[in-house]
Write an enzyme that holds these catalytic residues in place. Structure first.
Site, PDB file in Angstrom:
ATOM      1  N   ASP A 145       0.857  -1.183   0.000  1.00 52.28           N
ATOM      2  CA  ASP A 145       0.000   0.000   0.000  1.00 52.28           C
ATOM      3  C   ASP A 145       0.899   1.241   0.000  1.00 52.28           C
ATOM      4  O   ASP A 145       1.858   1.303  -0.769  1.00 52.28           O
ATOM      5  CB  ASP A 145      -0.932  -0.078   1.221  1.00 52.28           C
ATOM      6  CG  ASP A 145      -2.040   0.963   1.226  1.00 52.28           C
ATOM      7  OD1 ASP A 145      -2.925   0.886   0.361  1.00 52.28           O
ATOM      8  OD2 ASP A 145      -2.014   1.851   2.085  1.00 52.28           O
ATOM      9  N   TYR A 150     -12.669   7.184  -1.669  1.00 54.26           N
ATOM     10  CA  TYR A 150     -12.165   7.344  -0.300  1.00 54.26           C
ATOM     11  C   TYR A 150     -10.901   8.197  -0.243  1.00 54.26           C
ATOM     12  O   TYR A 150     -10.688   8.947   0.714  1.00 54.26           O
ATOM     13  CB  TYR A 150     -11.927   5.977   0.345  1.00 54.26           C
ATOM     14  CG  TYR A 150     -10.610   5.328   0.002  1.00 54.26           C
ATOM     15  CD1 TYR A 150      -9.509   5.451   0.845  1.00 54.26           C
ATOM     16  CD2 TYR A 150     -10.457   4.586  -1.166  1.00 54.26           C
ATOM     17  CE1 TYR A 150      -8.297   4.854   0.539  1.00 54.26           C
ATOM     18  CE2 TYR A 150      -9.252   3.994  -1.483  1.00 54.26           C
ATOM     19  CZ  TYR A 150      -8.179   4.128  -0.636  1.00 54.26           C
ATOM     20  OH  TYR A 150      -6.978   3.545  -0.946  1.00 54.26           O
ATOM     21  N   TYR A 170      -2.863  10.294   2.978  1.00 51.51           N
ATOM     22  CA  TYR A 170      -3.890  10.917   2.146  1.00 51.51           C
ATOM     23  C   TYR A 170      -3.708  12.410   1.909  1.00 51.51           C
ATOM     24  O   TYR A 170      -3.933  12.909   0.806  1.00 51.51           O
ATOM     25  CB  TYR A 170      -5.270  10.614   2.738  1.00 51.51           C
ATOM     26  CG  TYR A 170      -5.488   9.136   2.856  1.00 51.51           C
ATOM     27  CD1 TYR A 170      -5.664   8.354   1.727  1.00 51.51           C
ATOM     28  CD2 TYR A 170      -5.434   8.492   4.100  1.00 51.51           C
ATOM     29  CE1 TYR A 170      -5.805   6.980   1.817  1.00 51.51           C
ATOM     30  CE2 TYR A 170      -5.577   7.123   4.196  1.00 51.51           C
ATOM     31  CZ  TYR A 170      -5.756   6.372   3.053  1.00 51.51           C
ATOM     32  OH  TYR A 170      -5.871   5.018   3.145  1.00 51.51           O
ATOM     33  N   HIS A 178      -6.497  -6.765  -1.711  1.00 49.02           N
ATOM     34  CA  HIS A 178      -5.563  -5.708  -1.319  1.00 49.02           C
ATOM     35  C   HIS A 178      -4.707  -6.093  -0.113  1.00 49.02           C
ATOM     36  O   HIS A 178      -3.633  -5.531   0.090  1.00 49.02           O
ATOM     37  CB  HIS A 178      -6.335  -4.421  -1.019  1.00 49.02           C
ATOM     38  CG  HIS A 178      -5.462  -3.216  -0.884  1.00 49.02           C
ATOM     39  ND1 HIS A 178      -4.644  -2.768  -1.895  1.00 49.02           N
ATOM     40  CD2 HIS A 178      -5.260  -2.353   0.154  1.00 49.02           C
ATOM     41  CE1 HIS A 178      -3.979  -1.690  -1.499  1.00 49.02           C
ATOM     42  NE2 HIS A 178      -4.327  -1.417  -0.263  1.00 49.02           N
TER      43      HIS A 178
END
Length: 365
Positions: A156, A201, A284, A344
């Site tokens: 990730d 998201y 993010y 994932h």
């Protein structure tokens, strides 16, 4: 020659194994129990002082000394180091299966919680944290452990500092393995928000305060549960105009079979300590900040492991980028392996298969 009976052979094998596995250093399990009970060694005993609170290293963070939570699993008969870099909503524990396998194969396995995750300190100004900080932390960690070179394994967003270190400090990298994310460098060109679906998201959580309000309706354990349930699906996580990301999960949905309530408890305990303040900033809210890399090319041997059912594959342009080999423009020594049932969280979902792929790569390089 007299044949060796089974008991003699078994004793001989154990003796050889004890000789090969010269020492084991396990830190960090008194709080949660020892998840490494299946290590193949009768001498797999934690060293003294293995309380998680004692399992810390001091590194310089933004000019000040800060503390990081680090797990080291050393069995000693191979000199090479494998450093695992977690994603979100993960911590070092997400690599538990891989660390066992690497250690049993004789590698020095190391994982740590990124700044502001788990028991690692938050940066002095969490809202200013970025991916360059994480890359600096990786190099600082290698320095603190006196490790000249290592294999970097990122999952990730943990792939981003792996790529950055491989580009900016190639002399420290033996190879790069990433799961779920192909080569991307943070910045407006690497992650193009304008191509993402409205309500996705990544866009929602990049908005200051929005995820905090969404998560704040639940306890930490429920937030982690919901994310695991939601992100192991193959669909993109897109909320409607009148809903938030947490609303996409039916509360009655069970955890995936490969993720237990005990696993969830470990995650929840660590996130109760750290909260989500830094975790939302990185990745993010800094994803589009230019990291200053002008020649983004990784020359080290590399491996990309992608699950065919990973939602990332449905991100705009992602499938062509990977399948057509465009990614190899930036990683010329890259091998790509697709796992047909992988999602994932493939390293937790299909650990034995992932371990075989990683060990095969390490052996070749």
């Amino acid at each position: 020659m007299k044949p060796i009976d089974k008991e003699t052979k078994k004793r001989k094998t154990k003796t050889e194994k004890r000789k090969a596995m010269t020492y084991l250093e396990l830190n960090g399990f008194r709080s949660f129990g020892n998840p490494f009970n299946d290590l193949n060694s009768e001498e797999a005993v934690p060293t003294e002082g293995n309380d998680l609170s004692e399992n810390r290293a001091d590194l310089m963070m933004d000019g000040a000394e800060s503390r990081f939570s680090i797990l080291k699993l050393f069995l000693g008969f191979r000199p090479k180091v494998v450093l695992f870099l977690h994603g979100f909503p993960e911590i070092w524990y997400s690599w538990r299966h891989q660390m066992i396998a690497m250690a049993n194969a004789g590698y020095r396995a190391v994982a740590f919680d990124f700044r502001g995750y788990g028991l690692s300190d938050h940066p002095p100004e969490p809202e200013r944290a970025n991916f360059n900080d994480l890359a600096d932390d990786v190099v600082g960690l290698l320095d603190s452990l006196a490790i000249d070179k290592a294999f970097l394994v990122g999952k990730d967003f943990g792939a981003f500092p792996a790529f950055s270190v491989a580009v900016t400090h190639p002399e420290r990298v033996l190879g790069v393995i990433t799961l779920g994310v192909p080569f991307l460098i943070p910045g407006p060109l690497g992650v193009q928000f304008d191509l993402l679906p409205k309500g996705y998201y990544v866009i929602r959580w990049a908005e200051p305060g929005r995820a905090e309000a969404d998560f704040g309706r639940f306890d930490v354990k429920t937030v982690v549960r919901n994310i695991y349930i939601l992100f192991c699906r193959s669909e993109l996580q897109v909320a409607g105009d009148n809903e938030e990301i947490m609303d996409l999960v039916d509360p009655s949905t069970p955890l995936p079979p490969w993720f237990t309530e005990e696993d969830l408890d470990v995650y929840a305990t660590l996130y109760q300590n750290s909260g989500f303040r830094t975790a939302l900033q990185v990745p993010y809210r800094c994803m589009q900040l230019d990291c200053g890399i002008t020649n983004p090319k990784v020359i080290a041997p590399s491996l990309l492991i992608m699950g065919e059912k990973d939602y990332v594959m449905k991100s705009p342009g992602m499938e062509d980028y990977i399948r057509k080999g465009i990614v190899k423009q930036f990683m010329p020594n890259l091998d790509i392996i697709f796992m047909s049932e992988g999602n994932h969280f493939v390293q937790e979902q299909l650990p034995e298969q992932v371990n075989e792929l990683i060990l095969s790569f390490l052996t070749k390089n």
